[in-house]
Scaffold this motif. Structure first.
Motif, PDB file in Angstrom:
ATOM      1  N   ALA A 231       0.920  -1.283   0.105  1.00 41.34           N
ATOM      2  CA  ALA A 231      -0.050   0.022  -0.184  1.00 41.34           C
ATOM      3  C   ALA A 231       1.455   1.228  -0.217  1.00 41.34           C
ATOM      4  O   ALA A 231       2.181   1.469  -0.007  1.00 41.34           O
ATOM      5  CB  ALA A 231      -0.630  -0.117   0.872  1.00 41.34           C
ATOM      6  N   CYS A 277      -3.080  -2.655  -5.273  1.00 44.79           N
ATOM      7  CA  CYS A 277      -4.129  -1.621  -4.176  1.00 44.79           C
ATOM      8  C   CYS A 277      -3.100  -0.177  -5.535  1.00 44.79           C
ATOM      9  O   CYS A 277      -2.804  -0.178  -6.798  1.00 44.79           O
ATOM     10  CB  CYS A 277      -2.782  -0.907  -3.726  1.00 44.79           C
ATOM     11  SG  CYS A 277      -2.409  -2.292  -2.428  1.00 44.79           S
ATOM     12  N   GLY A 281      -6.026   4.002  -3.262  1.00 50.58           N
ATOM     13  CA  GLY A 281      -6.081   3.800  -1.976  1.00 50.58           C
ATOM     14  C   GLY A 281      -7.178   2.074  -1.811  1.00 50.58           C
ATOM     15  O   GLY A 281      -7.362   1.576  -1.355  1.00 50.58           O
ATOM     16  N   ASP A 298      -9.666   1.748   1.228  1.00 46.68           N
ATOM     17  CA  ASP A 298      -8.331   1.662   2.404  1.00 46.68           C
ATOM     18  C   ASP A 298      -8.053   1.202   3.402  1.00 46.68           C
ATOM     19  O   ASP A 298      -7.167   0.718   4.200  1.00 46.68           O
ATOM     20  CB  ASP A 298      -6.917   2.903   1.454  1.00 46.68           C
ATOM     21  CG  ASP A 298      -7.666   4.264   3.076  1.00 46.68           C
ATOM     22  OD1 ASP A 298      -8.649   4.331   2.907  1.00 46.68           O
ATOM     23  OD2 ASP A 298      -7.175   4.943   2.226  1.00 46.68           O
TER      24      ASP A 298
END
Length: 361
Positions: A231, A277, A281, A298
């Motif tokens: 991420a 990802c 997000g 996210d």
């Protein structure tokens, strides 16, 4: 009589060689120099609204419909029989994917090999064959220097190539043939290569600058780490196919809990495979067991599940890999784009986009 027979065979061989060469040349022209016109017959976009109403996921269909120059029919087959409108022949069992500049690299477990697709031109090239080629490539990633790392479960190594496909190295934490190392997923940041090791049930780590193995991340939670993604905040997301979970791991190797878990309800997992990802997000997980793709924000909130719609879309057959495409890479696509590889579907590569509700107003 023997000499005459040999002459006939030689003439036949030369004739076959000339026909084969003509097929290759014609196929190259047909496959790489398309007019840019749409093939026609592509599906209409199918929209999935999120459960929160904040985003929508759009299925655009086969990547060929977005990049008309890209043709999955091998050149010699097109020359002999015309384009193949059903099934896939150049991608037999596509798994993990990576982006290297404008090229989408696809690990094909069934070929076996690596296919490179230039997203700007549609030109498709294969990985140069060699004795150091992959035998069972299931995932791959590319670093900032152009090196490509391929997880090969049969060779029990991460194979390293340069940007042209030239073999450079085999990475193994041990040369002991009884070592359980079996890489099934790879992802890298600026320095560290993270490897999902299903043999040791842990995350192996390789320092790409110092060329040394670091202490692996081991956790009793993991059983089969088959998908990895970093991420934007450095958190490592780990798909566990056997335990049907999506795990969060900090940059220091600490467990940060799980996103969702096993089950057949919307947003739950049966046999998750890979994770991607996006720039905004969004977290995208392929689930081969549910024949679906599941989207989270996210924070890990379930947003939408993309699956078969009987009156609108045939759905996935065996979704495997997931690759986020940076904004602007595909000129005709708005929003966060994600390519899904379908190991057994009519379409080998399916394009999705995710847009926030703000963008819709």
């Amino acid at each position: 009589m023997f000499e005459l027979s040999c002459q006939v065979k030689e003439r036949s061989r030369r004739r076959a060689a000339r026909v084969y060469a003509a097929c290759i040349v014609a196929g190259s022209l047909a496959g790489c120099a398309g007019s840019g016109a749409s093939r026609g017959g592509g599906q209409d976009p199918v929209v999935f609204d999120s459960v929160t109403g904040e985003v929508r996921v759009t299925v655009h269909g086969d990547l060929r419909d977005v990049i008309p120059q890209f043709d999955v029919t091998p050149g010699w087959e097109r020359f002999l029989y015309g384009p193949n409108d059903f099934g896939k022949t150049s991608l037999r069992n596509p798994q993990g994917m990576a982006l290297a500049d404008t090229r989408l690299l696809v690990a094909d477990q069934g070929f076996p090999g690596i296919t490179a697709i230039d997203l700007s031109s549609g030109k498709r090239t294969g990985w140069p064959g060699s004795e150091n080629g992959p035998r069972c490539p299931v995932d791959l990633c590319a670093d900032g220097s152009g090196r490509v790392y391929v997880a090969d479960t049969t060779r029990r190594a991460v194979l390293v190539y340069d940007s042209t496909g030239r073999w450079l190295d085999n990475l193994r934490p041990s040369e002991d043939p009884d070592h359980p190392f079996r890489p099934a997923a790879v992802v890298c940041d600026s320095r560290i290569l993270f490897i999902g090791d299903i043999g040791s049930q842990q995350i192996a780590r390789w320092d790409m600058d110092d060329r040394t193995w670091l202490e692996p991340w081991s956790d009793d939670v993991l059983a089969a780490p088959t998908g990895l993604c970093l991420a934007s905040d450095g958190t490592l997301l780990v798909v566990d196919s056997l335990k049907a979970t999506l795990n969060r791991v900090s940059s220091h190797g600490q467990s940060l809990g799980q996103i969702s878990g096993p089950g057949r309800a919307p947003g739950r997992f049966v046999r998750p495979k890979h994770v991607a990802c996006t720039a905004q997000g969004f977290i995208v997980v392929t689930d081969a067991g549910k024949q679906s793709v599941i989207v989270f924000d996210d924070a890990g909130r379930f947003l939408a599940e993309v699956n078969e719609q009987p009156t609108r879309w045939a759905g996935f057959t065996l979704p495997a890999g997931a690759m986020a495409i940076p904004s602007g890479t595909l000129a005709s696509v708005m929003g966060d784009a994600v390519v899904i590889s379908d190991a057994m579907g009519r379409s080998s590569l399916v394009l999705l986009t995710i847009e926030s509700s703000v963008a819709r107003r």
